[in-house]
Design an enzyme around this catalytic site. Structure first.
Site, short mmCIF file in Angstrom:
data_model
loop_
_atom_site.label_atom_id
_atom_site.label_comp_id
_atom_site.label_asym_id
_atom_site.label_seq_id
_atom_site.Cartn_x
_atom_site.Cartn_y
_atom_site.Cartn_z
N ASP A 1 0.85 -1.19 0.00
CA ASP A 1 0.00 0.00 0.00
C ASP A 1 0.89 1.24 0.00
O ASP A 1 2.02 1.21 0.51
CB ASP A 1 -0.92 0.02 1.22
CG ASP A 1 -1.92 1.16 1.15
OD1 ASP A 1 -2.78 1.12 0.24
OD2 ASP A 1 -1.86 2.08 1.97
N GLU B 1 0.85 5.77 0.34
CA GLU B 1 0.18 7.05 0.54
C GLU B 1 0.88 8.06 -0.37
O GLU B 1 2.10 7.94 -0.62
CB GLU B 1 0.25 7.50 2.00
CG GLU B 1 -0.46 6.57 2.99
CD GLU B 1 -1.94 6.41 2.73
OE1 GLU B 1 -2.54 7.35 2.15
OE2 GLU B 1 -2.49 5.37 3.11
N ASP C 1 -6.59 17.97 0.47
CA ASP C 1 -7.49 16.82 0.58
C ASP C 1 -6.72 15.55 0.95
O ASP C 1 -7.21 14.71 1.72
CB ASP C 1 -8.24 16.60 -0.73
CG ASP C 1 -9.31 17.67 -0.96
OD1 ASP C 1 -9.67 18.36 0.01
OD2 ASP C 1 -9.76 17.80 -2.11
N HIS D 1 -4.40 11.09 4.96
CA HIS D 1 -3.28 10.37 5.59
C HIS D 1 -2.69 11.09 6.81
O HIS D 1 -2.02 10.46 7.64
CB HIS D 1 -2.18 10.06 4.58
CG HIS D 1 -1.66 11.24 3.81
ND1 HIS D 1 -0.99 12.28 4.40
CD2 HIS D 1 -1.68 11.50 2.48
CE1 HIS D 1 -0.63 13.15 3.48
NE2 HIS D 1 -1.04 12.71 2.29
N HIS E 1 -5.52 6.95 7.15
CA HIS E 1 -4.86 5.99 6.27
C HIS E 1 -3.35 5.98 6.57
O HIS E 1 -2.74 7.04 6.76
CB HIS E 1 -5.07 6.38 4.80
CG HIS E 1 -6.44 6.15 4.31
ND1 HIS E 1 -6.72 5.57 3.10
CD2 HIS E 1 -7.65 6.42 4.87
CE1 HIS E 1 -8.03 5.49 2.93
NE2 HIS E 1 -8.61 6.02 4.00
N ASP F 1 -2.47 -0.20 6.66
CA ASP F 1 -3.42 -0.63 5.63
C ASP F 1 -2.97 -1.92 4.96
O ASP F 1 -3.79 -2.78 4.62
CB ASP F 1 -3.62 0.47 4.59
CG ASP F 1 -4.46 1.63 5.13
OD1 ASP F 1 -4.87 1.55 6.30
OD2 ASP F 1 -4.69 2.59 4.38
#
EC number: 2.7.7.7
Length: 236
Positions: free
Chosen positions: A8, A10, A53, A58, A153, A158
């Site tokens: 995963d 970010e 945003d 995160h 997140h 994750d």
């Protein structure tokens, strides 16, 4: 022996093509569907600020990333870690697109030339649960995976949650398959066991169970108008 990497990322935003960069990458290793603890995790200086945003998603501040290594510094380690593995990602086109853009900047091959396969759990979930929400949080709730620690997140968290989700999604007959490479014996040969040396117990039905069974048979006889096959052969 199957090696799988749950991955995963970010990012600073949603578009790798428009210059957004990876700020965190988390990888969890499974070997033969078991956690090995050989995980990989890096925060990365993206050399640009995150969109507002994205920060809400995160929570990783631009200031926190200032002194972190740039992607070029961790790329070699990442490539060797991923090499030859099956990579499992939720909404794979997003993460693979960002990784490919980072690799391209460094003259490295795309993800698909490094790994053996990319498996998208979002595609799997849509096939298993059509018409339902299939976000990571929704899958955790549906499959009984504890995600109470996920307020924002985070790539490693994750990836760990996705690993549990993936194991639960595939805990069917596939989980019963034996990896021949791990089987005992030279050259992966399976040891032969003589079952005749085991005395198996015989569990006979009690009166209540026999009565319940007879009731079910009588109902089947009635619904089939006496044409059930076992009645034709029971006195043969």
């Amino acid at each position: 022996m199957m090696r799988q990497i749950i991955l995963d990322t970010e990012t600073t935003g949603l578009s790798a093509e428009n210059g957004d960069r990876i700020i965190e990458i988390g990888c969890v290793e499974l070997v033969s569907r078991k956690f090995t603890g050989n995980n990989l995790h890096h925060y990365i200086n993206p050399e640009r600020d995150s969109h507002e945003d994205a920060l809400k998603v995160h929570g990783i501040s631009n200031e926190f990333l200032r002194d972190k290594p740039k992607f070029a510094a961790i790329a070699g380690e990442l490539v060797e870690y991923l090499r030859g593995a099956e990579v499992i990602i939720h909404n794979a086109p997003f993460d693979v697109g960002f990784l490919n853009k980072e690799f391209e900047r460094l003259g490295l091959p795309p993800v698909t030339q490094i790994v053996s396969n990319v498996l998208d759990t979002l595609v799997m979930a849509k096939e298993m649960f059509p018409g339902k929400r299939n976000s990571l949080d929704a899958l955790c709730d549906r499959l009984g995976v504890d995600n109470s620690g996920r307020t924002l997140h985070g790539a490693l968290l994750d990836a760990e949650l996705l690993a549990d989700v993936y194991i639960n999604m595939t805990r069917g007959q596939d989980a019963l398959l034996i990896d021949i490479a791990d089987a005992p014996g030279e050259g992966g040969a399976v040891e032969q066991i003589d079952l005749r040396r085991f005395e198996l117990p015989v569990l006979r039905a009690n009166e209540q169970e026999l009565s319940a069974h007879a009731t079910v048979l009588a109902e089947l006889d009635k619904s089939s108008k006496g044409k059930t096959l076992w009645r034709q052969f029971e006195n043969a």
